[in-house]
Scaffold this motif. Structure first.
Motif, short mmCIF file in Angstrom:
data_model
loop_
_atom_site.label_atom_id
_atom_site.label_comp_id
_atom_site.label_asym_id
_atom_site.label_seq_id
_atom_site.Cartn_x
_atom_site.Cartn_y
_atom_site.Cartn_z
N ALA A 1 89.87 128.58 40.72
CA ALA A 1 88.77 129.25 41.67
C ALA A 1 88.75 128.48 42.96
CB ALA A 1 87.45 129.16 40.89
N ARG A 2 88.15 129.67 43.94
CA ARG A 2 88.11 129.20 45.24
C ARG A 2 86.90 129.56 45.76
NH1 ARG A 2 93.37 131.07 48.71
NH2 ARG A 2 91.73 132.91 49.11
N GLN A 3 86.36 128.85 46.75
CA GLN A 3 85.09 128.94 47.34
C GLN A 3 85.16 128.58 48.87
OE1 GLN A 3 81.07 127.94 45.54
NE2 GLN A 3 81.10 126.17 47.12
N TRP A 4 84.74 129.72 49.41
CA TRP A 4 85.11 129.55 51.10
C TRP A 4 83.61 129.25 51.69
CZ3 TRP A 4 89.58 129.62 53.71
CH2 TRP A 4 90.68 130.32 53.10
N LEU A 5 83.70 128.33 52.82
CA LEU A 5 82.35 128.16 53.46
C LEU A 5 82.80 128.10 55.02
CD1 LEU A 5 79.28 126.95 53.72
CD2 LEU A 5 80.50 124.64 53.83
N HIS A 6 82.18 129.13 55.60
CA HIS A 6 82.34 129.29 57.10
C HIS A 6 81.12 128.70 57.94
CE1 HIS A 6 85.91 131.95 56.64
NE2 HIS A 6 85.33 132.22 55.47
N SER A 7 81.71 128.57 58.87
CA SER A 7 80.49 128.07 60.02
C SER A 7 79.59 128.80 60.55
CB SER A 7 81.25 127.31 60.97
OG SER A 7 81.85 126.16 60.91
N SER A 8 78.35 128.52 60.70
CA SER A 8 77.37 129.61 61.17
C SER A 8 77.30 129.48 62.53
CB SER A 8 76.06 129.27 60.46
OG SER A 8 76.25 129.88 59.01
N TYR A 9 77.15 130.59 63.41
CA TYR A 9 76.76 130.60 64.67
C TYR A 9 75.74 129.85 65.05
CZ TYR A 9 76.49 131.95 69.62
OH TYR A 9 76.24 132.07 70.84
N GLY A 10 75.66 128.80 65.83
CA GLY A 10 74.62 128.04 66.42
C GLY A 10 74.36 126.62 65.62
N SER A 11 75.44 126.64 64.60
CA SER A 11 75.55 125.36 63.91
C SER A 11 76.02 124.12 64.57
CB SER A 11 76.10 125.45 62.53
OG SER A 11 77.49 125.57 62.64
N THR A 12 76.28 122.94 64.09
CA THR A 12 76.98 121.97 64.71
C THR A 12 78.60 122.11 64.83
OG1 THR A 12 75.52 120.55 63.80
CG2 THR A 12 77.45 119.42 64.33
N ASN A 13 78.90 123.12 63.91
CA ASN A 13 80.47 123.29 63.83
C ASN A 13 80.82 124.46 64.69
OD1 ASN A 13 81.06 121.09 62.18
ND2 ASN A 13 80.81 122.33 60.54
N TRP A 14 79.52 125.35 65.18
CA TRP A 14 79.96 126.34 65.91
C TRP A 14 78.70 126.61 67.11
CZ3 TRP A 14 81.23 132.02 63.96
CH2 TRP A 14 81.57 132.95 64.88
N PRO A 15 78.84 125.72 68.13
CA PRO A 15 77.57 125.79 68.97
C PRO A 15 77.34 127.07 69.68
CG PRO A 15 79.33 124.02 69.31
CD PRO A 15 80.13 124.60 68.27
N VAL A 16 76.12 127.37 69.97
CA VAL A 16 75.81 128.32 70.58
C VAL A 16 76.73 128.34 72.17
CG1 VAL A 16 74.05 129.58 72.06
CG2 VAL A 16 73.52 128.23 69.84
N LEU A 17 77.27 129.77 72.34
CA LEU A 17 77.69 130.10 73.48
C LEU A 17 79.50 129.63 73.47
CD1 LEU A 17 75.34 129.02 76.43
CD2 LEU A 17 75.68 131.25 75.52
N GLU A 18 79.72 129.19 72.33
CA GLU A 18 81.13 129.28 72.24
C GLU A 18 81.71 130.04 71.19
OE1 GLU A 18 83.11 126.48 72.61
OE2 GLU A 18 81.55 125.60 73.78
N GLN A 19 82.94 130.78 71.67
CA GLN A 19 83.57 131.99 71.01
C GLN A 19 84.06 131.66 69.73
OE1 GLN A 19 83.62 135.10 72.76
NE2 GLN A 19 82.44 134.15 74.20
N GLN A 20 84.15 130.67 69.32
CA GLN A 20 84.75 130.46 68.03
C GLN A 20 84.19 129.02 67.49
OE1 GLN A 20 89.01 130.70 67.50
NE2 GLN A 20 89.31 130.69 69.66
N PRO A 21 84.33 128.77 66.09
CA PRO A 21 83.78 127.58 65.68
C PRO A 21 84.72 126.30 65.90
CG PRO A 21 84.39 129.11 63.87
CD PRO A 21 84.59 129.78 65.12
N THR A 22 84.17 125.00 66.07
CA THR A 22 85.01 124.18 66.55
C THR A 22 85.57 123.43 65.11
OG1 THR A 22 83.20 122.67 66.30
CG2 THR A 22 83.67 123.26 68.49
N VAL A 23 84.97 123.77 63.98
CA VAL A 23 85.66 123.51 62.74
C VAL A 23 86.11 124.80 61.98
CG1 VAL A 23 85.27 122.33 60.37
CG2 VAL A 23 84.31 121.26 62.69
N GLY A 24 87.33 125.00 61.46
CA GLY A 24 87.67 125.99 60.70
C GLY A 24 86.68 126.31 59.38
N PRO A 25 87.31 127.20 58.70
CA PRO A 25 86.36 127.52 57.40
C PRO A 25 86.75 126.27 56.59
CG PRO A 25 88.23 129.02 57.62
CD PRO A 25 88.21 128.50 58.77
#
Length: 111
Positions: free
Chosen positions: A60-84
């Motif tokens: 089994a596999r379970q993905w977790l993607h960063s949400s925009y505006g979170s610590t891992n994807w700061p507002v105004l950044e084009q992409q997350p700073t931490v990958g899925p």
């Protein structure tokens, strides 16, 4: 980043899940790879904390993607700073040649 957990049976149809601490240059126990294993794949893992390992099947596999505006994807950044993040559940398995039969000529040599 991949985190691996071994699954083993517990009473009542439930399971135990134990983390496999994979050695990496990041020292986080996770496998950093652009090519994570898929469900059904066989993979060899070594737990550097428990000093044990073997061949496992990904069940089994379970993905977790960063949400925009979170610590891992700061507002105004084009992409997350931490990958899925990917959590993989594995069970002990035999290798791909698990059902190999001896040829008759090979059996004669072993006798």
């Amino acid at each position: 980043m991949c985190s691996f957990y071994t699954r083993s049976p517990a009473d009542g149809g439930q399971f135990y899940y134990d983390r496999v601490n994979v050695s990496s240059p990041h020292h986080d126990g996770k496998m950093h790879t652009p090519y994570p294993p898929s469900t059904g794949d066989l993979i060899h893992l070594w737990d550097f904390v428990k000093k044990q390992g073997g061949t496992y099947e990904v069940i089994a596999r379970q993905w977790l993607h960063s949400s925009y505006g979170s610590t891992n994807w700061p507002v105004l950044e084009q992409q997350p700073t931490v990958g899925p993040l990917l959590e993989l559940i594995v069970e002990p398995a035999e290798g791909v040649l698990r059902d190999q039969a001896l040829r008759p000529e090979d059996e004669e040599e072993t006798q």
